[in-house]
Design a protein around this motif. Sequence first.
Motif, short mmCIF file in Angstrom:
data_model
loop_
_atom_site.label_atom_id
_atom_site.label_comp_id
_atom_site.label_asym_id
_atom_site.label_seq_id
_atom_site.Cartn_x
_atom_site.Cartn_y
_atom_site.Cartn_z
N GLY A 17 18.26 -0.29 47.45
CA GLY A 17 18.89 -1.49 48.00
C GLY A 17 18.70 -1.67 49.50
N MET A 18 17.99 -0.72 50.14
CA MET A 18 17.74 -0.84 51.59
C MET A 18 16.33 -1.39 51.79
N ALA A 19 16.26 -2.60 52.37
CA ALA A 19 14.98 -3.28 52.50
C ALA A 19 14.36 -3.06 53.87
N VAL A 20 13.02 -3.00 53.90
CA VAL A 20 12.29 -2.96 55.17
C VAL A 20 12.38 -4.36 55.78
N PRO A 21 12.56 -4.48 57.10
CA PRO A 21 12.62 -5.81 57.72
C PRO A 21 11.44 -6.70 57.30
N GLU A 22 11.78 -7.90 56.88
CA GLU A 22 10.81 -8.86 56.34
C GLU A 22 9.61 -9.07 57.29
N VAL A 23 9.89 -9.14 58.58
CA VAL A 23 8.84 -9.46 59.57
C VAL A 23 7.66 -8.48 59.49
N LEU A 24 7.93 -7.22 59.11
CA LEU A 24 6.87 -6.22 59.07
C LEU A 24 5.97 -6.38 57.86
N ILE A 25 6.46 -7.12 56.85
CA ILE A 25 5.72 -7.24 55.59
C ILE A 25 4.86 -8.50 55.59
N ASN A 26 5.26 -9.49 56.39
CA ASN A 26 4.55 -10.77 56.39
C ASN A 26 3.18 -10.74 57.05
N GLY A 27 2.93 -9.76 57.91
CA GLY A 27 1.60 -9.63 58.50
C GLY A 27 1.32 -10.59 59.64
N ASN A 28 2.35 -11.16 60.26
CA ASN A 28 2.15 -11.98 61.46
C ASN A 28 2.23 -11.06 62.68
N HIS A 29 1.06 -10.73 63.23
CA HIS A 29 1.01 -9.66 64.23
C HIS A 29 1.71 -10.02 65.52
N LEU A 30 1.69 -11.29 65.88
CA LEU A 30 2.41 -11.71 67.09
C LEU A 30 3.91 -11.52 66.89
N GLU A 31 4.40 -11.94 65.71
CA GLU A 31 5.83 -11.77 65.42
C GLU A 31 6.22 -10.30 65.35
N ILE A 32 5.34 -9.50 64.78
CA ILE A 32 5.61 -8.06 64.67
C ILE A 32 5.72 -7.44 66.07
N ARG A 33 4.79 -7.81 66.94
CA ARG A 33 4.84 -7.28 68.32
C ARG A 33 6.14 -7.67 69.01
N ARG A 34 6.54 -8.93 68.87
CA ARG A 34 7.79 -9.39 69.49
C ARG A 34 8.99 -8.65 68.92
N TRP A 35 9.00 -8.51 67.61
CA TRP A 35 10.13 -7.84 66.94
C TRP A 35 10.25 -6.38 67.41
N ARG A 36 9.11 -5.72 67.52
CA ARG A 36 9.13 -4.31 67.94
C ARG A 36 9.64 -4.17 69.36
N ARG A 37 9.19 -5.06 70.23
CA ARG A 37 9.65 -5.02 71.63
C ARG A 37 11.16 -5.23 71.69
N GLU A 38 11.64 -6.20 70.90
CA GLU A 38 13.07 -6.49 70.88
C GLU A 38 13.86 -5.29 70.36
N GLN A 39 13.34 -4.67 69.31
CA GLN A 39 14.00 -3.50 68.73
C GLN A 39 14.02 -2.33 69.73
N ALA A 40 12.91 -2.15 70.43
CA ALA A 40 12.84 -1.07 71.43
C ALA A 40 13.87 -1.32 72.53
N LEU A 41 13.97 -2.57 72.96
CA LEU A 41 14.94 -2.91 74.00
C LEU A 41 16.36 -2.69 73.49
N GLU A 42 16.62 -3.10 72.24
CA GLU A 42 17.96 -2.97 71.69
C GLU A 42 18.37 -1.50 71.56
N LYS A 43 17.43 -0.70 71.05
CA LYS A 43 17.72 0.73 70.86
C LYS A 43 17.93 1.42 72.21
#
Length: 273
Positions: free
Chosen positions: A219-245
């Motif tokens: 029941g634990m899903a991987v974030p959708e953004v990583l599965i869609n294959g939009n590399h620009l969105e993935i880069r943005r998401w990772r940066r945001e996650q790094a900042l949040e963490k």
Amino acid sequence: MKADIVTIFPDFFRGPLDYGITRRAAEMGLVKIEVHDLRQFTHDRHRTVDDRPFGGGEGMVLKPEPIFECLEPLGLASREQRLMDRKTPGAATESVILLSAQGERFTQKIAAELAALDRMVLICGRYEGVDERVAEFLADRELSIGDYVLSGGELAAAVVIESVTRLLPGAVGNEASTRQESFTAHGDGATPDAGPDSTCGSGGLLDYPHYTRPAEFRGMAVPEVLINGNHLEIRRWRREQALEKTLRNRPDLLESVELSIDDQEILDRLTGG
Ligand code: 6GU
């Protein structure tokens, strides 16, 4: 790189350095680790390495003589010469390091400095202390691996060797992977071939979260953004996650990191500012 460890527990190192990267690096000849038993440099029947502190107080102090005598046959340059060579480009470089809770804090930046040495000698402190003449006249520097108390420098020596070894060229399969992980600040000389990159490397921030298959697990899903294959969105998401963490776990790191306007916008949103 040659690494010498000076310890009263030589058998301790049969474990931690015989696995993974350190083992492979040793087999490849990138690093040669030699463990020296301090008790072999004592002269009394009881092989005494420690004694009571002058001035009184709790606990025992490691005696200077066995430590000085252990280092003598290693053929090192004098302390004065070593400290000079450290500032001379191209000179053979050796460093004698005392590991103790009183040392300067060991960081990824220092790991990178040590990885450039030809040889490092790690002296493991023990008990309540080491006779100060070791820090003053024998060691080039004193390092601690963090703000907590260990009963000896052995675990710290293993930590230093592991973190330095994996920075030696060829030690880690994918060299880009050592560049992108947490604490690798770009442009500090630690990674001379890595240009600054605001989105790909973590640049002094904590690393972003990683996921692998299955895409859904109990029941634990991987974030959708990583599965869609939009590399620009993935880069943005990772940066945001790094900042949040980083904001959550290590806000102190944000003080010394270069933030883009986008980064600052993300942080403002996260802090509700
Ligand atoms: Cl290097 N030694 C000891 N005894 N305690 C420590 C340490 C070292 N680093 C953090 N705590």
